[in-house]
Scaffold this motif. Structure first.
Motif, PDB file in Angstrom:
ATOM      1  N   GLY A 271       0.824  -1.202   0.000  1.00 16.74           N
ATOM      2  CA  GLY A 271       0.000   0.000   0.000  1.00 16.74           C
ATOM      3  C   GLY A 271       0.856   1.249   0.000  1.00 16.74           C
ATOM      4  O   GLY A 271       0.356   2.349  -0.179  1.00 16.74           O
ATOM      5  N   GLY A 272       2.157   1.071   0.163  1.00 14.84           N
ATOM      6  CA  GLY A 272       3.126   2.150  -0.002  1.00 14.84           C
ATOM      7  C   GLY A 272       3.845   1.921  -1.324  1.00 14.84           C
ATOM      8  O   GLY A 272       4.384   0.835  -1.559  1.00 14.84           O
ATOM      9  N   VAL A 273       3.828   2.916  -2.197  1.00 13.49           N
ATOM     10  CA  VAL A 273       4.356   2.756  -3.555  1.00 13.49           C
ATOM     11  C   VAL A 273       5.225   3.960  -3.903  1.00 13.49           C
ATOM     12  O   VAL A 273       4.791   5.107  -3.756  1.00 13.49           O
ATOM     13  CB  VAL A 273       3.199   2.628  -4.575  1.00 13.49           C
ATOM     14  N   LEU A 274       6.442   3.682  -4.370  1.00  6.24           N
ATOM     15  CA  LEU A 274       7.301   4.759  -4.869  1.00  6.24           C
ATOM     16  C   LEU A 274       6.774   5.250  -6.206  1.00  6.24           C
ATOM     17  O   LEU A 274       6.219   4.462  -6.991  1.00  6.24           O
ATOM     18  CB  LEU A 274       8.735   4.266  -5.042  1.00  6.24           C
ATOM     19  N   VAL A 275       6.962   6.525  -6.485  1.00  8.91           N
ATOM     20  CA  VAL A 275       6.542   7.123  -7.748  1.00  8.91           C
ATOM     21  C   VAL A 275       7.788   7.637  -8.459  1.00  8.91           C
ATOM     22  O   VAL A 275       8.561   8.407  -7.897  1.00  8.91           O
ATOM     23  CB  VAL A 275       5.551   8.290  -7.528  1.00  8.91           C
ATOM     24  N   ARG A 276       7.947   7.191  -9.691  1.00 11.25           N
ATOM     25  CA  ARG A 276       9.107   7.583 -10.487  1.00 11.25           C
ATOM     26  C   ARG A 276       8.662   8.190 -11.816  1.00 11.25           C
ATOM     27  O   ARG A 276       7.587   7.881 -12.321  1.00 11.25           O
ATOM     28  CB  ARG A 276      10.008   6.377 -10.767  1.00 11.25           C
ATOM     29  N   SER A 277       9.523   9.024 -12.367  1.00 15.05           N
ATOM     30  CA  SER A 277       9.281   9.553 -13.710  1.00 15.05           C
ATOM     31  C   SER A 277       9.612   8.456 -14.719  1.00 15.05           C
ATOM     32  O   SER A 277      10.166   7.410 -14.360  1.00 15.05           O
ATOM     33  CB  SER A 277      10.154  10.782 -13.959  1.00 15.05           C
ATOM     34  N   ALA A 278       9.307   8.701 -15.980  1.00 14.78           N
ATOM     35  CA  ALA A 278       9.588   7.721 -17.028  1.00 14.78           C
ATOM     36  C   ALA A 278      11.071   7.393 -17.120  1.00 14.78           C
ATOM     37  O   ALA A 278      11.448   6.273 -17.482  1.00 14.78           O
ATOM     38  CB  ALA A 278       9.070   8.229 -18.370  1.00 14.78           C
ATOM     39  N   ASP A 279      11.928   8.346 -16.762  1.00 10.29           N
ATOM     40  CA  ASP A 279      13.369   8.099 -16.818  1.00 10.29           C
ATOM     41  C   ASP A 279      13.926   7.538 -15.507  1.00 10.29           C
ATOM     42  O   ASP A 279      15.140   7.405 -15.341  1.00 10.29           O
ATOM     43  CB  ASP A 279      14.132   9.357 -17.234  1.00 10.29           C
ATOM     44  N   GLY A 280      13.050   7.201 -14.549  1.00 11.49           N
ATOM     45  CA  GLY A 280      13.462   6.553 -13.314  1.00 11.49           C
ATOM     46  C   GLY A 280      13.740   7.463 -12.142  1.00 11.49           C
ATOM     47  O   GLY A 280      14.063   6.985 -11.049  1.00 11.49           O
ATOM     48  N   ALA A 281      13.626   8.778 -12.322  1.00 14.46           N
ATOM     49  CA  ALA A 281      13.874   9.702 -11.215  1.00 14.46           C
ATOM     50  C   ALA A 281      12.789   9.551 -10.145  1.00 14.46           C
ATOM     51  O   ALA A 281      11.603   9.467 -10.455  1.00 14.46           O
ATOM     52  CB  ALA A 281      13.913  11.137 -11.722  1.00 14.46           C
ATOM     53  N   LEU A 282      13.204   9.518  -8.893  1.00 16.20           N
ATOM     54  CA  LEU A 282      12.262   9.418  -7.791  1.00 16.20           C
ATOM     55  C   LEU A 282      11.537  10.741  -7.600  1.00 16.20           C
ATOM     56  O   LEU A 282      12.161  11.784  -7.416  1.00 16.20           O
ATOM     57  CB  LEU A 282      12.999   9.046  -6.500  1.00 16.20           C
ATOM     58  N   LEU A 283      10.211  10.701  -7.658  1.00 19.85           N
ATOM     59  CA  LEU A 283       9.386  11.899  -7.486  1.00 19.85           C
ATOM     60  C   LEU A 283       8.742  11.962  -6.109  1.00 19.85           C
ATOM     61  O   LEU A 283       8.430  13.043  -5.608  1.00 19.85           O
ATOM     62  CB  LEU A 283       8.300  11.952  -8.553  1.00 19.85           C
ATOM     63  N   GLY A 284       8.502  10.802  -5.513  1.00 22.62           N
ATOM     64  CA  GLY A 284       7.839  10.757  -4.224  1.00 22.62           C
ATOM     65  C   GLY A 284       7.251   9.388  -3.968  1.00 22.62           C
ATOM     66  O   GLY A 284       7.730   8.385  -4.504  1.00 22.62           O
ATOM     67  N   ALA A 285       6.204   9.355  -3.152  1.00 27.08           N
ATOM     68  CA  ALA A 285       5.563   8.088  -2.803  1.00 27.08           C
ATOM     69  C   ALA A 285       4.093   8.316  -2.497  1.00 27.08           C
ATOM     70  O   ALA A 285       3.679   9.419  -2.121  1.00 27.08           O
ATOM     71  CB  ALA A 285       6.245   7.455  -1.601  1.00 27.08           C
ATOM     72  N   VAL A 286       3.344   7.244  -2.663  1.00 29.99           N
ATOM     73  CA  VAL A 286       1.918   7.233  -2.355  1.00 29.99           C
ATOM     74  C   VAL A 286       1.685   6.167  -1.292  1.00 29.99           C
ATOM     75  O   VAL A 286       2.227   5.061  -1.384  1.00 29.99           O
ATOM     76  CB  VAL A 286       1.085   6.906  -3.617  1.00 29.99           C
ATOM     77  N   GLY A 287       0.880   6.503  -0.304  1.00 25.52           N
ATOM     78  CA  GLY A 287       0.441   5.535   0.688  1.00 25.52           C
ATOM     79  C   GLY A 287      -1.074   5.526   0.720  1.00 25.52           C
ATOM     80  O   GLY A 287      -1.700   6.586   0.674  1.00 25.52           O
ATOM     81  N   VAL A 288      -1.641   4.332   0.769  1.00 24.43           N
ATOM     82  CA  VAL A 288      -3.093   4.184   0.773  1.00 24.43           C
ATOM     83  C   VAL A 288      -3.483   3.269   1.926  1.00 24.43           C
ATOM     84  O   VAL A 288      -2.836   2.242   2.170  1.00 24.43           O
ATOM     85  CB  VAL A 288      -3.598   3.582  -0.557  1.00 24.43           C
ATOM     86  N   SER A 289      -4.565   3.625   2.615  1.00 27.77           N
ATOM     87  CA  SER A 289      -5.074   2.815   3.706  1.00 27.77           C
ATOM     88  C   SER A 289      -6.596   2.871   3.724  1.00 27.77           C
ATOM     89  O   SER A 289      -7.188   3.901   3.405  1.00 27.77           O
ATOM     90  CB  SER A 289      -4.519   3.330   5.042  1.00 27.77           C
ATOM     91  N   GLY A 290      -7.192   1.757   4.108  1.00 24.47           N
ATOM     92  CA  GLY A 290      -8.646   1.732   4.256  1.00 24.47           C
ATOM     93  C   GLY A 290      -9.249   0.380   3.985  1.00 24.47           C
ATOM     94  O   GLY A 290     -10.220  -0.022   4.604  1.00 24.47           O
ATOM     95  N   ASP A 291      -8.699  -0.350   3.032  1.00 27.01           N
ATOM     96  CA  ASP A 291      -9.162  -1.691   2.710  1.00 27.01           C
ATOM     97  C   ASP A 291      -8.025  -2.637   3.080  1.00 27.01           C
ATOM     98  O   ASP A 291      -7.179  -2.281   3.896  1.00 27.01           O
ATOM     99  CB  ASP A 291      -9.549  -1.780   1.223  1.00 27.01           C
ATOM    100  N   THR A 292      -7.955  -3.810   2.480  1.00 24.78           N
ATOM    101  CA  THR A 292      -6.797  -4.666   2.715  1.00 24.78           C
ATOM    102  C   THR A 292      -5.573  -3.998   2.108  1.00 24.78           C
ATOM    103  O   THR A 292      -5.692  -3.181   1.185  1.00 24.78           O
ATOM    104  CB  THR A 292      -6.972  -6.050   2.067  1.00 24.78           C
ATOM    105  N   SER A 293      -4.406  -4.336   2.589  1.00 20.64           N
ATOM    106  CA  SER A 293      -3.190  -3.747   2.036  1.00 20.64           C
ATOM    107  C   SER A 293      -3.054  -4.053   0.546  1.00 20.64           C
ATOM    108  O   SER A 293      -2.621  -3.196  -0.225  1.00 20.64           O
ATOM    109  CB  SER A 293      -1.963  -4.252   2.797  1.00 20.64           C
ATOM    110  N   ASP A 294      -3.437  -5.258   0.136  1.00 21.35           N
ATOM    111  CA  ASP A 294      -3.369  -5.604  -1.290  1.00 21.35           C
ATOM    112  C   ASP A 294      -4.290  -4.712  -2.113  1.00 21.35           C
ATOM    113  O   ASP A 294      -3.909  -4.230  -3.183  1.00 21.35           O
ATOM    114  CB  ASP A 294      -3.723  -7.072  -1.516  1.00 21.35           C
ATOM    115  N   ASN A 295      -5.501  -4.474  -1.621  1.00 20.77           N
ATOM    116  CA  ASN A 295      -6.436  -3.615  -2.344  1.00 20.77           C
ATOM    117  C   ASN A 295      -5.984  -2.158  -2.332  1.00 20.77           C
ATOM    118  O   ASN A 295      -6.145  -1.438  -3.325  1.00 20.77           O
ATOM    119  CB  ASN A 295      -7.846  -3.750  -1.774  1.00 20.77           C
ATOM    120  N   ASP A 296      -5.401  -1.725  -1.223  1.00 20.47           N
ATOM    121  CA  ASP A 296      -4.846  -0.376  -1.159  1.00 20.47           C
ATOM    122  C   ASP A 296      -3.789  -0.207  -2.258  1.00 20.47           C
ATOM    123  O   ASP A 296      -3.772   0.794  -2.973  1.00 20.47           O
ATOM    124  CB  ASP A 296      -4.202  -0.123   0.210  1.00 20.47           C
ATOM    125  N   GLU A 297      -2.922  -1.207  -2.387  1.00 27.22           N
ATOM    126  CA  GLU A 297      -1.861  -1.166  -3.391  1.00 27.22           C
ATOM    127  C   GLU A 297      -2.427  -1.146  -4.810  1.00 27.22           C
ATOM    128  O   GLU A 297      -1.929  -0.411  -5.667  1.00 27.22           O
ATOM    129  CB  GLU A 297      -0.934  -2.366  -3.214  1.00 27.22           C
TER     130      GLU A 297
END
Length: 140
Positions: free
Chosen positions: A97-123
């Motif tokens: 449910g925690g996911v890194l966010v990258r640009s098309a060229d692989g640069a790290l832009l940040g991260a997303v975290g989601v909570s509320g359902d199962t961790s698999d569904n959050d992801e």
């Protein structure tokens, strides 16, 4: 991560959750420095979901790989992850449910975290929303 992109990702997460009839979700989008850019919650999302979503995103940024990998490592090295959670003042939640966010060229832009359902569904919701914006999702 720019505000308009972070907002699009967060709104995409909530929309994906509604489309799939998941439990009410909360989503945190952090920039590469760990600062909150956007925090949104669905109506009915429970009390601690903001902290959990932020902790999922913070954890993947802190170690540099997605929540799925964090969970696998935490299962193998619980004492080490207990120490990491302590070092982060309890801000790290090592589960899917925690996911890194990258640009098309692989640069790290940040991260997303989601909570509320199962961790698999959050992801699932995080992955769909990140990819819908044309960015690259790294769930580990």
């Amino acid at each position: 991560m720019k505000l308009d992109v972070a907002l699009a990702v967060a709104q995409g997460v909530l929309a994906e959750g509604q489309t799939r009839h998941f439990a009410p979700l909360t989503v945190a989008v952090l920039d590469a420095g760990g600062h909150t850019v956007v925090l949104l919650r669905s109506d009915g999302s429970s009390l601690l979901r903001s902290q959990i979503a932020t902790g999922k995103a913070y954890g993947v940024l802190g170690l540099g790989f997605g929540g799925r990998e964090l969970a696998a490592r935490a299962a193998k090295m619980p004492a080490f992850f207990d120490a990491l959670i302590e070092l982060s003042d309890g801000r790290m939640v090592p589960v899917p449910g925690g996911v890194l966010v990258r640009s098309a060229d692989g640069a790290l832009l940040g991260a997303v975290g989601v909570s509320g359902d199962t961790s698999d569904n959050d992801e699932i919701c995080a992955l769909a929303a990140i990819e819908a914006t044309g960015l690259v999702a790294d769930a580990g």
